[in-house]
Design an enzyme around this catalytic site. Structure first.
Site, PDB file in Angstrom:
ATOM      1  N   HIS B  80       0.845  -1.198   0.000  1.00 59.21           N
ATOM      2  CA  HIS B  80       0.000   0.000   0.000  1.00 59.21           C
ATOM      3  C   HIS B  80       0.884   1.253   0.000  1.00 59.21           C
ATOM      4  O   HIS B  80       0.711   2.155  -0.822  1.00 59.21           O
ATOM      5  CB  HIS B  80      -0.925  -0.012   1.216  1.00 59.21           C
ATOM      6  CG  HIS B  80      -1.563   1.317   1.514  1.00 59.21           C
ATOM      7  ND1 HIS B  80      -2.542   1.861   0.726  1.00 59.21           N
ATOM      8  CD2 HIS B  80      -1.342   2.220   2.504  1.00 59.21           C
ATOM      9  CE1 HIS B  80      -2.897   3.038   1.218  1.00 59.21           C
ATOM     10  NE2 HIS B  80      -2.182   3.280   2.296  1.00 59.21           N
ATOM     11  N   ASP B 109       6.637  21.768 -26.286  1.00 64.87           N
ATOM     12  CA  ASP B 109       6.594  20.418 -25.716  1.00 64.87           C
ATOM     13  C   ASP B 109       7.623  20.377 -24.600  1.00 64.87           C
ATOM     14  O   ASP B 109       8.232  21.397 -24.273  1.00 64.87           O
ATOM     15  CB  ASP B 109       6.932  19.369 -26.801  1.00 64.87           C
ATOM     16  CG  ASP B 109       6.391  17.988 -26.427  1.00 64.87           C
ATOM     17  OD1 ASP B 109       6.663  17.525 -25.303  1.00 64.87           O
ATOM     18  OD2 ASP B 109       5.680  17.382 -27.254  1.00 64.87           O
ATOM     19  N   TRP B 145       7.034   0.145   3.964  1.00 71.70           N
ATOM     20  CA  TRP B 145       7.544   0.875   2.789  1.00 71.70           C
ATOM     21  C   TRP B 145       8.899   1.473   3.088  1.00 71.70           C
ATOM     22  O   TRP B 145       9.624   1.870   2.187  1.00 71.70           O
ATOM     23  CB  TRP B 145       6.548   1.943   2.336  1.00 71.70           C
ATOM     24  CG  TRP B 145       6.655   3.259   3.061  1.00 71.70           C
ATOM     25  CD1 TRP B 145       6.054   3.578   4.246  1.00 71.70           C
ATOM     26  CD2 TRP B 145       7.415   4.409   2.670  1.00 71.70           C
ATOM     27  NE1 TRP B 145       6.393   4.863   4.613  1.00 71.70           N
ATOM     28  CE2 TRP B 145       7.229   5.403   3.658  1.00 71.70           C
ATOM     29  CE3 TRP B 145       8.233   4.710   1.576  1.00 71.70           C
ATOM     30  CZ2 TRP B 145       7.829   6.653   3.600  1.00 71.70           C
ATOM     31  CZ3 TRP B 145       8.833   5.972   1.531  1.00 71.70           C
ATOM     32  CH2 TRP B 145       8.626   6.921   2.529  1.00 71.70           C
ATOM     33  N   SER B 173      13.290   6.231 -13.833  1.00 68.48           N
ATOM     34  CA  SER B 173      12.177   6.954 -14.423  1.00 68.48           C
ATOM     35  C   SER B 173      12.021   8.340 -13.797  1.00 68.48           C
ATOM     36  O   SER B 173      11.884   9.345 -14.501  1.00 68.48           O
ATOM     37  CB  SER B 173      10.903   6.129 -14.258  1.00 68.48           C
ATOM     38  OG  SER B 173       9.778   6.951 -14.345  1.00 68.48           O
ATOM     39  N   SER B 174      12.098   8.400 -12.469  1.00 64.48           N
ATOM     40  CA  SER B 174      11.926   9.691 -11.794  1.00 64.48           C
ATOM     41  C   SER B 174      13.041  10.658 -12.150  1.00 64.48           C
ATOM     42  O   SER B 174      12.807  11.848 -12.361  1.00 64.48           O
ATOM     43  CB  SER B 174      11.950   9.524 -10.279  1.00 64.48           C
ATOM     44  OG  SER B 174      10.819   8.860  -9.861  1.00 64.48           O
ATOM     45  N   HIS B 257      13.240  11.901   3.611  1.00 63.19           N
ATOM     46  CA  HIS B 257      12.627  13.150   4.018  1.00 63.19           C
ATOM     47  C   HIS B 257      12.408  14.114   2.864  1.00 63.19           C
ATOM     48  O   HIS B 257      11.297  14.595   2.673  1.00 63.19           O
ATOM     49  CB  HIS B 257      13.289  13.823   5.218  1.00 63.19           C
ATOM     50  CG  HIS B 257      12.336  14.830   5.751  1.00 63.19           C
ATOM     51  ND1 HIS B 257      11.284  14.481   6.552  1.00 63.19           N
ATOM     52  CD2 HIS B 257      12.158  16.131   5.453  1.00 63.19           C
ATOM     53  CE1 HIS B 257      10.523  15.539   6.747  1.00 63.19           C
ATOM     54  NE2 HIS B 257      11.030  16.556   6.086  1.00 63.19           N
ATOM     55  N   GLU B 259      11.918  13.233   0.018  1.00 63.73           N
ATOM     56  CA  GLU B 259      10.849  12.560  -0.728  1.00 63.73           C
ATOM     57  C   GLU B 259       9.463  13.054  -0.295  1.00 63.73           C
ATOM     58  O   GLU B 259       8.583  13.255  -1.129  1.00 63.73           O
ATOM     59  CB  GLU B 259      10.950  11.043  -0.527  1.00 63.73           C
ATOM     60  CG  GLU B 259       9.747  10.240  -1.005  1.00 63.73           C
ATOM     61  CD  GLU B 259       9.564  10.235  -2.518  1.00 63.73           C
ATOM     62  OE1 GLU B 259      10.529  10.568  -3.224  1.00 63.73           O
ATOM     63  OE2 GLU B 259       8.454   9.917  -2.976  1.00 63.73           O
ATOM     64  N   TYR B 261       8.706  15.934   0.693  1.00 65.02           N
ATOM     65  CA  TYR B 261       8.490  17.256   0.090  1.00 65.02           C
ATOM     66  C   TYR B 261       8.287  17.131  -1.406  1.00 65.02           C
ATOM     67  O   TYR B 261       7.573  17.936  -2.011  1.00 65.02           O
ATOM     68  CB  TYR B 261       9.616  18.210   0.462  1.00 65.02           C
ATOM     69  CG  TYR B 261       9.508  18.574   1.913  1.00 65.02           C
ATOM     70  CD1 TYR B 261       8.512  19.459   2.325  1.00 65.02           C
ATOM     71  CD2 TYR B 261      10.298  17.980   2.872  1.00 65.02           C
ATOM     72  CE1 TYR B 261       8.338  19.750   3.659  1.00 65.02           C
ATOM     73  CE2 TYR B 261      10.128  18.263   4.210  1.00 65.02           C
ATOM     74  CZ  TYR B 261       9.149  19.146   4.602  1.00 65.02           C
ATOM     75  OH  TYR B 261       8.968  19.416   5.921  1.00 65.02           O
ATOM     76  N   SER B 272      -1.509  27.172  -5.184  1.00 64.70           N
ATOM     77  CA  SER B 272      -1.199  28.594  -5.349  1.00 64.70           C
ATOM     78  C   SER B 272      -1.721  29.133  -6.680  1.00 64.70           C
ATOM     79  O   SER B 272      -1.770  30.346  -6.877  1.00 64.70           O
ATOM     80  CB  SER B 272       0.313  28.819  -5.270  1.00 64.70           C
ATOM     81  OG  SER B 272       0.805  28.322  -4.053  1.00 64.70           O
ATOM     82  N   HIS B 306      14.892  13.112  12.202  1.00 61.95           N
ATOM     83  CA  HIS B 306      13.710  13.204  13.074  1.00 61.95           C
ATOM     84  C   HIS B 306      12.810  11.984  12.895  1.00 61.95           C
ATOM     85  O   HIS B 306      11.881  11.801  13.656  1.00 61.95           O
ATOM     86  CB  HIS B 306      12.947  14.525  12.875  1.00 61.95           C
ATOM     87  CG  HIS B 306      12.274  14.688  11.567  1.00 61.95           C
ATOM     88  ND1 HIS B 306      12.111  15.898  10.957  1.00 61.95           N
ATOM     89  CD2 HIS B 306      11.695  13.792  10.733  1.00 61.95           C
ATOM     90  CE1 HIS B 306      11.472  15.745   9.811  1.00 61.95           C
ATOM     91  NE2 HIS B 306      11.216  14.478   9.653  1.00 61.95           N
ATOM     92  N   HIS B 307      13.108  11.167  11.884  1.00 66.22           N
ATOM     93  CA  HIS B 307      12.404   9.882  11.764  1.00 66.22           C
ATOM     94  C   HIS B 307      13.059   8.834  12.653  1.00 66.22           C
ATOM     95  O   HIS B 307      12.602   7.694  12.701  1.00 66.22           O
ATOM     96  CB  HIS B 307      12.426   9.395  10.322  1.00 66.22           C
ATOM     97  CG  HIS B 307      11.734  10.328   9.367  1.00 66.22           C
ATOM     98  ND1 HIS B 307      10.380  10.243   9.129  1.00 66.22           N
ATOM     99  CD2 HIS B 307      12.188  11.360   8.632  1.00 66.22           C
ATOM    100  CE1 HIS B 307      10.046  11.195   8.260  1.00 66.22           C
ATOM    101  NE2 HIS B 307      11.116  11.884   7.949  1.00 66.22           N
ATOM    102  N   THR B 332       6.837  26.976   6.187  1.00 61.55           N
ATOM    103  CA  THR B 332       5.548  26.340   5.917  1.00 61.55           C
ATOM    104  C   THR B 332       4.419  27.245   6.392  1.00 61.55           C
ATOM    105  O   THR B 332       3.404  27.403   5.709  1.00 61.55           O
ATOM    106  CB  THR B 332       5.465  24.978   6.622  1.00 61.55           C
ATOM    107  OG1 THR B 332       6.676  24.268   6.355  1.00 61.55           O
ATOM    108  CG2 THR B 332       4.292  24.173   6.118  1.00 61.55           C
ATOM    109  N   LYS B 335       3.702  29.995   3.975  1.00 56.13           N
ATOM    110  CA  LYS B 335       2.867  29.595   2.840  1.00 56.13           C
ATOM    111  C   LYS B 335       1.389  29.617   3.223  1.00 56.13           C
ATOM    112  O   LYS B 335       0.554  30.144   2.495  1.00 56.13           O
ATOM    113  CB  LYS B 335       3.264  28.196   2.340  1.00 56.13           C
ATOM    114  CG  LYS B 335       4.673  28.136   1.828  1.00 56.13           C
ATOM    115  CD  LYS B 335       4.881  26.997   0.863  1.00 56.13           C
ATOM    116  CE  LYS B 335       4.158  27.218  -0.430  1.00 56.13           C
ATOM    117  NZ  LYS B 335       4.871  28.074  -1.380  1.00 56.13           N
ATOM    118  N   ARG B 454       1.797   1.286  15.145  1.00 55.66           N
ATOM    119  CA  ARG B 454       1.406   1.136  13.748  1.00 55.66           C
ATOM    120  C   ARG B 454       1.827  -0.244  13.249  1.00 55.66           C
ATOM    121  O   ARG B 454       2.570  -0.947  13.912  1.00 55.66           O
ATOM    122  CB  ARG B 454       2.048   2.237  12.892  1.00 55.66           C
ATOM    123  CG  ARG B 454       3.543   2.136  12.807  1.00 55.66           C
ATOM    124  CD  ARG B 454       4.168   3.383  12.226  1.00 55.66           C
ATOM    125  NE  ARG B 454       4.057   3.426  10.771  1.00 55.66           N
ATOM    126  CZ  ARG B 454       4.886   4.132   9.984  1.00 55.66           C
ATOM    127  NH1 ARG B 454       5.876   4.822  10.511  1.00 55.66           N
ATOM    128  NH2 ARG B 454       4.737   4.145   8.688  1.00 55.66           N
TER     129      ARG B 454
END
Ligand SMILES: [Cu+2]
Lengths: 375, 530
Positions: B80, B109, B145, B173-174, B257, B259, B261, B272, B306-307, B332, B335, B454
């Site tokens: 998932h 293009d 994950w 690909s990315s 991390h 990622e 963002y 925006s 922080h993870h 943040t 924004k 979790r």
């Protein structure tokens, strides 16, 4: 102050769906716990929560005002401003100030949590898939703590009891009013040892020893769980800590020490082949016969015969390895941690001599101990 | 390419229209076709990843094991997460980038059209491999994950090597997609479109693309180390061989991390665009929005640990990462304040894109609040790896990234298809999603605070009630997405009012100067931006 905060907190949260009377069953907030550290953590949690609520009220307040008042459908004509230096500076600086104010108590609590010096008792906590081992380093005894909830309850064939999934066979016992240091590690994958009421959560990492500590004031039973995904039964390795008065603790520990001493005497004792065979037969019948059968004939192909098996008649190292470490991916579990050295030696000796295997070889508890230590 | 300049109607000129049949899609180098394929692929993955979430929520509906065994449950949570992150959210934003960036900067293009085709077609291959592991002996990835070693190496299922291969392909690909975005924005802007005149969606994507190029190789590195540990006898992460399991987490989160963002910045950009359009008022603080995104992106490289507050970092490290993480709240906050100031004294109307965008601001802010709480390291000892964290990241990802994608889809669907979507159905889609999502994820805060870890297939009795509510909400949210499918299909098939070139009176930008639907080739002659 703290109590009021918490009450207001649950009230706020309670507005979401929950009738007041049901609050007991609908646990909403973090536990304040039973140690100074856990209480400090709880108040940090509440402070930051209220800061967020305050900011939220302001921001969402302005937003909802616009949503209600500044609608095109009401014929409101849009303004055209799109910058304002002072406002922008202010809403950068003020949040920064709030954060600094928040960082101060957080730093204090963190320093306190990291201060593991001058502990009165050291307990090593070792994670295994899927159980905990507690070794009392000052007293030289240790034991395993397994989930006590039955499969019947888990698979819904029996009613679930109150402590469903949060009960173990042997809880960790600690004395109150004592600084207990936990040295946390693992023998396989990463686990995490968590007791919310103690405010302790630390990862158990193979090859590392992490330190943490707690001083519990109130006797009681405190429950937690493994919180790092550690494989199939990650959800089934709870932690139960029993805090008892000091004298009760000493009494309990003395019993454990005596039992460990007896076990050690058995290990170092000189065992004859006959004694080992006799003990081995008993162990075999309780732990092994269900699969390998009492007469060693097994039930091939699922469960191999041990009678005349080359493992049991020739290759000693493989025999030790299979029994101590199991065969992963099969029903043959690792018995190394489940049986004592004496029982392991006895059952292996038995298998090498029963049912006409007659190798005449004996394995002593000492050999098992050396074998395990060499791993 | 033919040299005919497309100023006249040439609907009979085969050369300029799309090729016929399947080869159109297989061989296309057209940014709109590729954008559509990305979006369709992403939605298919969203449904697949979503159905796995339904399995999870069904098992967690009640205490006890009812539907699946723990071993399979772990494969569901893992798949998932992987599918939603790499298959649904990231490709959706790449699809939006493909469609919109050339039209927004006035380019004909993407800069590298053939590579564009290749970077899309790698994705179905990667996901075919990833999903096929579920049918292999020992099952698919079951280690979350975040695939922490040594659970994913020494103790991983045999299919892990295929998982690693799939990650490598997705990464390639990315990276190619990101290079393309940067090349397009840097080289193909219309004359007069200076950097500080670019729409924010373009800005946020430019920054996202740099993040991608910076961290995808790190992800490739960490899975390669796993590959070596599993198949070639190294011990990067194996303590018994002198390795370090914590090293895995450092490398993973150095990717992980930024990622998160990567998954939210393009949504910031889209919102925006949408908020000013439906407030009929220019975006407040354009420049500070750009700087805030840049600041967030830079800070995202120094907060990874922080993870890992509970792995036993030294106190200095713990403090450093706590302070830096708290600091992210400042840009943040800027924004969010800017968005609210944009709405303030506008002339608001609430069509579906606006509904999703406003919900984005509110709910993302709630996710931001729980993020701020999680940043407080001592408190994180209680929150870490509980449902509080699950609530937090679903609040930033579902109403954050995914509502951002829905808002964008409704905003630009008229441009893509030439047809207005059905507003009543779209509003129904919004309200059902909004209610379902909050029912599903809000109670998770309580569960986490009350102590539910979790990634567990079964739980203690005191967690039963909130889990049941959460499951009901999840089913509601899941089922509602079929309505979205229906709305979009109806729109594509032309069932609805014809859309004008600029269906939203407050919208700004080059894309609205083009007819709806946007012709197959646009801006063959660059527009002049003043
Ligand atoms: Cu565990």
């Amino acid at each position: 102050m703290r109590v009021q905060l918490s009450r207001a907190g649950s009230l706020m949260a309670g507005l979401f769906l929950v009738p007041q009377s049901a609050l007991a069953a609908w646990e909403l907030n973090m536990t304040p716990g039973v140690t100074d550290v856990s209480k400090d953590i709880y108040s940090l949690h509440m402070i930051i929560f209220w800061i967020c609520v305050a900011i939220g009220v302001v921001v969402f307040g302005v937003m909802f005002w616009s949503i209600i008042a500044h609608r095109k459908s009401k014929g409101y004509k849009p303004a055209n401003f799109h910058e304002h230096t002072w406002v922008e500076v202010l809403w950068t600086v003020i949040p920064f100030g709030i954060l600094v104010a928040m960082a101060v108590p957080a730093t204090g609590t963190l320093l306190d949590i990291y201060d593991t010096k001058d502990a009165d008792i050291d307990i090593q906590v070792t994670g295994y898939q899927w159980k905990w081992q507690y070794s009392y380093l000052d007293k030289e005894f240790s034991f395993f703590s397994n989930l006590a909830t039955s499969k019947e309850e888990i698979y819904n064939r029996l009613d679930k009891n109150e402590n469903y999934l949060l009960e173990v066979d042997n809880p960790l016992v600690i004395p109150v009013d004592t600084k207990v240091r936990f040295m946390i590690t693992s023998k396989d994958v990463i686990h995490s040892w968590w007791v919310p009421d103690l405010g302790v959560k630390k990862d158990a990492i193979p090859g590392f020893i992490n330190e943490s500590w707690a001083r519990v004031e109130e006797p009681g039973i405190y429950r937690g769980q493994c919180t790092e995904l550690c494989g199939k039964d990650h959800g089934f390795m709870p932690v139960v800590v029993k805090a008892v008065p000091k004298d009760e603790y000493e009494e309990w520990a003395a019993k454990k020490v005596a039992a460990a001493e007896k076990e050690r005497r058995l290990t170092s004792k000189d065992w004859s082949l006959e004694e080992l065979m006799e003990r081995g037969e008993g162990v075999y019948n309780t732990a092994c016969a269900s699969c390998h059968q009492a007469d060693g004939s097994g039930a091939p192909p699922a469960f191999p015969a041990l009678k005349d098996s080359t493992v049991a008649t020739e290759n000693m190292d493989q025999h030790l390895d299979i029994v101590v470490n199991g065969v992963s991916g099969t029903a043959m579990q690792a018995f190394g941690e489940q049986l004592s050295e004496v029982d392991l030696a006895a059952v292996i000796t038995y298998e090498r001599n029963a049912w006409g295997n007659d190798t005449g070889e004996k394995v002593t508890p000492k050999q098992i101990l050396d074998y395990k230590n060499a791993q | 390419m033919s040299a005919v300049i497309d100023t006249h109607d040439h609907s009979h000129d085969e050369h300029h229209g799309p090729a016929k049949g399947f080869t159109r899609w297989l061989l296309t180098t057209n940014h709109k076709d590729i954008g559509s394929m990305y979006l369709i692929f992403s939605f298919a993955m969203f449904l697949l990843g979503g159905s796995m979430a339904m399995v999870i929520r069904a098992e967690l509906f009640q205490p006890g094991l009812q539907i699946v065994e723990p071993a399979f449950f772990n494969q569901m949570t893992t798949m998932h997460g992987l599918i939603m992150v790499f298959g649904a959210v990231m490709p959706a934003f790449v699809g939006l980038a493909n469609w919109m960036i050339p039209m927004m900067v006035g380019a004909p293009d993407m800069a590298l059209p053939r590579m564009n085709n290749w970077s899309f077609w790698l994705l179905p291959a990667a996901f075919l491999i990833l999903v096929s592991t579920l049918f292999m002996e020992g099952g698919g990835p079951n280690f979350g994950w975040t695939f922490y070693a040594p659970l994913s190496t020494t103790y991983g299922p045999p299919s892990t090597t295929f998982f690693i291969f799939a990650i490598h392909i997705m990464g390639i690909s990315s990276i190619m997609g990101a290079i393309n975005v940067i090349a397009t924005i840097m080289n193909l802007r219309a004359p007069g479109m200076t950097l500080m005149k670019m729409p924010l969606f373009v800005w946020t994507w430019l920054i996202t693309a740099f993040l991608l190029i910076a961290v995808m190789p790190v992800l490739a590195g960490v899975v390669t180390m796993m590959l070596m540990d599993i198949n070639f006898g190294t011990s990067f992460f194996d303590a018994a061989g002198g390795g370090d399991p914590v090293l895995f987490q450092h490398v993973f989160w150095f990717f992980g991390h930024p990622e998160v963002y990567i998954m939210i910045l393009p949504a910031f950009g889209a919102v925006s665009e949408i908020i000013p359009a439906f407030s009929r008022k220019p975006l407040f603080g354009y420049a500070s929005m750009v700087y805030a995104v840049a600041a967030i992106a830079l800070l995202s490289f120094v907060v990874w640990a922080h993870h890992m507050f509970t792995v036993g970092l030294p106190i200095a490290g713990q403090l450093f990462f706590m302070y830096c993480t708290m600091l992210i709240a400042v840009p943040t906050g800027v924004k969010v304040f800017n968005w609210v100031a944009t709405m303030f004294r506008g002339a608001l109307s609430f069509e579906a894109p606006m509904l999703f965008a406003v919900a984005f601001i509110i709910l993302f802010t709630i996710g931001g609040f729980s993020g701020l709480m999680l940043a407080i390291a001592p408190a994180d000892f209680q929150y870490h790896d509980t449902y509080f964290v699950v609530a937090h990241f679903h609040y930033v990802l579902v109403p954050g990234a995914i509502f951002g994608i829905f808002a964008s889809a409704y905003f630009w669907l008229p441009k893509w298809t030439g047809t207005m979507y059905d507003e009543t159905l779209a509003k129904t889609h919004f309200w059902m999603s909004f209610i379902g999502m909050n029912l599903a994820f809000f109670p998770m805060h309580f569960l986490g605070l009350a102590g539910m870890p979790r990634r567990i297939p079964d739980y203690a009795l005191q967690f039963a009630d909130f889990n049941m509510i959460s499951s009901v909400g999840a089913f509601m949210f899941g089922a509602t997405q079929l309505l979205f499918l229906y709305i979009v299909v109806k729109c594509i098939r032309g069932g609805g009012e014809k859309a004008p070139a600029k269906p939203w009176d407050g919208a700004e930008g080059l894309e609205w100067t083009l007819p709806s639907p946007a012709p197959y080739h646009t801006f063959a002659t660059p527009p002049e931006v003043k």
